[in-house]
Scaffold this motif. Structure first.
Motif, mmCIF file in Angstrom:
data_model
loop_
_atom_site.group_PDB
_atom_site.id
_atom_site.type_symbol
_atom_site.label_atom_id
_atom_site.label_comp_id
_atom_site.label_asym_id
_atom_site.label_seq_id
_atom_site.Cartn_x
_atom_site.Cartn_y
_atom_site.Cartn_z
ATOM 1 N N UNK A 181 8.072 24.258 31.747
ATOM 2 C CA UNK A 181 8.259 22.767 31.480
ATOM 3 C C UNK A 181 9.457 23.202 30.581
ATOM 4 N N UNK A 182 11.141 22.326 31.243
ATOM 5 C CA UNK A 182 12.377 22.339 31.276
ATOM 6 C C UNK A 182 12.775 20.991 30.587
ATOM 7 N N UNK A 183 13.559 20.492 29.448
ATOM 8 C CA UNK A 183 13.824 20.331 28.490
ATOM 9 C C UNK A 183 14.873 19.447 29.615
ATOM 10 N N UNK A 184 15.239 17.935 29.505
ATOM 11 C CA UNK A 184 17.183 17.185 30.326
ATOM 12 C C UNK A 184 18.069 17.725 29.514
ATOM 13 N N UNK A 185 18.088 18.301 28.396
ATOM 14 C CA UNK A 185 19.379 18.839 28.416
ATOM 15 C C UNK A 185 19.653 20.263 28.587
ATOM 16 N N UNK A 186 18.517 21.261 28.636
ATOM 17 C CA UNK A 186 18.509 21.968 28.921
ATOM 18 C C UNK A 186 18.889 22.608 30.332
ATOM 19 N N UNK A 187 18.906 21.630 31.582
ATOM 20 C CA UNK A 187 18.474 22.021 32.656
ATOM 21 C C UNK A 187 19.820 22.085 33.011
#
Length: 123
Positions: free
Chosen positions: A75-81
């Motif tokens: 799972x990757x946060x949208x802010x850290x994509x």
């Protein structure tokens, strides 16, 4: 110290050290065996085809294991994509050109070696 034809630098007569009948000495040597005289299992393990088959089978097994392995979901946060994405710039090589270079590049090297580097002695 003798330096003649028979003595050499050490003064040892080389003709007296040589066997009288070289062919008989080789024929009497029971350790020398031709490939047909070796046991079947030894001929099988020493053949190049066997090791090529082992390498091909191990590559096939590795490919099957990697194909059947489940992918790892992260799972990757949208802010850290943007940290994980590859930046596409104006000078970025398109991914469609990679297979072209990987096929044409070795082909050109093989042709160069065949026609330029390895010239026939009869030419």
């Amino acid at each position: 110290m003798s330096t003649g034809n028979n003595g050499g630098a050490l003064g040892v007569d080389m003709a007296s050290r040589a066997p009288q009948d070289i062919e008989a000495a080789i024929a009497d040597d029971s350790r020398r065996k031709t490939k047909q005289q070796q046991p079947l299992w030894k001929r099988f393990l020493t053949s190049q085809l066997t090791w090529d088959g082992v390498a091909a089978a191990s590559c096939l097994i590795l490919a099957l294991v990697l194909e059947l392995a489940k992918p790892r979901n992260t799972y990757i946060l949208k802010d850290t994509l943007y940290w994980h994405s590859y930046p596409k710039k104006d000078n970025t090589v398109p991914s469609s050109s990679v297979p072209i270079y990987s096929l044409i590049g070795p082909f050109v090297v093989f042709l160069f070696y065949r026609f330029v580097a390895k010239r026939s002695n009869y030419e």
